[in-house]
Design a protein around this motif. Sequence first.
Motif, PDB file in Angstrom:
ATOM      1  N   PHE A 134     -22.620  94.239  61.607  1.00  0.00           N
ATOM      2  CA  PHE A 134     -22.912  95.112  60.471  1.00  0.00           C
ATOM      3  C   PHE A 134     -21.815  96.160  60.277  1.00  0.00           C
ATOM      4  O   PHE A 134     -21.526  96.559  59.151  1.00  0.00           O
ATOM      5  CB  PHE A 134     -24.304  95.729  60.587  1.00  0.00           C
ATOM      6  CG  PHE A 134     -25.382  94.733  60.261  1.00  0.00           C
ATOM      7  CD1 PHE A 134     -25.619  94.361  58.944  1.00  0.00           C
ATOM      8  CD2 PHE A 134     -26.127  94.137  61.259  1.00  0.00           C
ATOM      9  CE1 PHE A 134     -26.588  93.417  58.630  1.00  0.00           C
ATOM     10  CE2 PHE A 134     -27.096  93.193  60.958  1.00  0.00           C
ATOM     11  CZ  PHE A 134     -27.330  92.832  59.638  1.00  0.00           C
ATOM     12  N   SER A 135     -21.167  96.577  61.349  1.00  0.00           N
ATOM     13  CA  SER A 135     -20.018  97.485  61.232  1.00  0.00           C
ATOM     14  C   SER A 135     -18.860  96.800  60.518  1.00  0.00           C
ATOM     15  O   SER A 135     -18.136  97.434  59.739  1.00  0.00           O
ATOM     16  CB  SER A 135     -19.555  97.962  62.614  1.00  0.00           C
ATOM     17  OG  SER A 135     -20.563  98.712  63.224  1.00  0.00           O
ATOM     18  N   ILE A 136     -18.681  95.527  60.772  1.00  0.00           N
ATOM     19  CA  ILE A 136     -17.621  94.770  60.107  1.00  0.00           C
ATOM     20  C   ILE A 136     -17.895  94.677  58.611  1.00  0.00           C
ATOM     21  O   ILE A 136     -16.978  94.837  57.796  1.00  0.00           O
ATOM     22  CB  ILE A 136     -17.454  93.386  60.755  1.00  0.00           C
ATOM     23  CG1 ILE A 136     -16.841  93.552  62.146  1.00  0.00           C
ATOM     24  CG2 ILE A 136     -16.608  92.467  59.893  1.00  0.00           C
ATOM     25  CD1 ILE A 136     -16.869  92.308  63.002  1.00  0.00           C
ATOM     26  N   ILE A 137     -19.131  94.449  58.237  1.00  0.00           N
ATOM     27  CA  ILE A 137     -19.475  94.408  56.810  1.00  0.00           C
ATOM     28  C   ILE A 137     -19.198  95.765  56.164  1.00  0.00           C
ATOM     29  O   ILE A 137     -18.626  95.844  55.067  1.00  0.00           O
ATOM     30  CB  ILE A 137     -20.948  93.969  56.614  1.00  0.00           C
ATOM     31  CG1 ILE A 137     -21.112  92.508  57.032  1.00  0.00           C
ATOM     32  CG2 ILE A 137     -21.391  94.176  55.163  1.00  0.00           C
ATOM     33  CD1 ILE A 137     -22.541  92.038  57.127  1.00  0.00           C
ATOM     34  N   GLY A 174      -7.852  98.128  49.936  1.00  0.00           N
ATOM     35  CA  GLY A 174      -7.295  97.152  50.866  1.00  0.00           C
ATOM     36  C   GLY A 174      -7.695  95.741  50.499  1.00  0.00           C
ATOM     37  O   GLY A 174      -7.034  94.776  50.888  1.00  0.00           O
ATOM     38  N   PHE A 175      -8.779  95.608  49.784  1.00  0.00           N
ATOM     39  CA  PHE A 175      -9.267  94.320  49.292  1.00  0.00           C
ATOM     40  C   PHE A 175      -9.566  94.460  47.806  1.00  0.00           C
ATOM     41  O   PHE A 175     -10.038  95.518  47.372  1.00  0.00           O
ATOM     42  CB  PHE A 175     -10.574  93.910  49.992  1.00  0.00           C
ATOM     43  CG  PHE A 175     -10.427  93.479  51.412  1.00  0.00           C
ATOM     44  CD1 PHE A 175      -9.998  92.201  51.728  1.00  0.00           C
ATOM     45  CD2 PHE A 175     -10.760  94.335  52.445  1.00  0.00           C
ATOM     46  CE1 PHE A 175      -9.885  91.794  53.045  1.00  0.00           C
ATOM     47  CE2 PHE A 175     -10.649  93.934  53.766  1.00  0.00           C
ATOM     48  CZ  PHE A 175     -10.204  92.659  54.066  1.00  0.00           C
ATOM     49  N   THR A 176      -9.314  93.402  47.049  1.00  0.00           N
ATOM     50  CA  THR A 176      -9.802  93.375  45.670  1.00  0.00           C
ATOM     51  C   THR A 176     -11.286  93.041  45.726  1.00  0.00           C
ATOM     52  O   THR A 176     -11.813  92.648  46.777  1.00  0.00           O
ATOM     53  CB  THR A 176      -9.063  92.302  44.843  1.00  0.00           C
ATOM     54  OG1 THR A 176      -9.364  91.015  45.377  1.00  0.00           O
ATOM     55  CG2 THR A 176      -7.559  92.547  44.829  1.00  0.00           C
ATOM     56  N   GLU A 194     -11.693  89.463  46.806  1.00  0.00           N
ATOM     57  CA  GLU A 194     -11.401  89.277  48.237  1.00  0.00           C
ATOM     58  C   GLU A 194     -12.538  89.804  49.106  1.00  0.00           C
ATOM     59  O   GLU A 194     -12.922  89.176  50.097  1.00  0.00           O
ATOM     60  CB  GLU A 194     -10.092  89.975  48.603  1.00  0.00           C
ATOM     61  CG  GLU A 194      -8.864  89.325  48.016  1.00  0.00           C
ATOM     62  CD  GLU A 194      -7.602  90.135  48.236  1.00  0.00           C
ATOM     63  OE1 GLU A 194      -6.515  89.561  48.063  1.00  0.00           O
ATOM     64  OE2 GLU A 194      -7.693  91.343  48.574  1.00  0.00           O
ATOM     65  N   ALA A 195     -13.072  90.973  48.749  1.00  0.00           N
ATOM     66  CA  ALA A 195     -14.162  91.572  49.529  1.00  0.00           C
ATOM     67  C   ALA A 195     -15.404  90.690  49.493  1.00  0.00           C
ATOM     68  O   ALA A 195     -16.026  90.431  50.536  1.00  0.00           O
ATOM     69  CB  ALA A 195     -14.485  92.974  49.024  1.00  0.00           C
TER      70      ALA A 195
END
Length: 157
Positions: A19-22, A33-35, A38-39
């Motif tokens: 969940f931290s990664i999400i 950092g992500f479009t 991409e996200a």
Amino acid sequence: MKQYVLKSIVSSMIIVGHFSIIILILVMYFRSGFTFSEATTTISIFLPITSVYTSAIIKDIIANKEIDQRTQKKYSLGFALISCIITLMFIIYLLTIIVVKAYNLGIADFDQFKALLVLGETIFAAYVGQIVHAMFSAGSTEAAEPSGASAPGTGER
């Protein structure tokens, strides 16, 4: 190491880590950092394995909500170390490639990132899956005795 202690450690690493990664993916999206594409693609690749692990862990927690100290298994030190180290390495790998991609530090494009994400999930998921199955599925009380089974030697059905 006692069963409930190792289960608590590993399940906490898996659930909190995933969940931290999400959350990290969303933070990196808001930091550009992500479009958006991409996200959402990253989360859609990452979410199925998170769901599998989380559902197995939660099912085990619900099935074993009461702890009986006398009937708890003890895991070997080797199993405890491997379980913790592989799980931690998996989380660190995922965090690393997400940060590296978000800051464009060596990953050329999103296709390379997806390949690294899928490769990492494939390799580590094989091992983490074995650990989750050994701890949270194989030893559950539901798997131990089928419903309607009589006690051995009683002759009752």
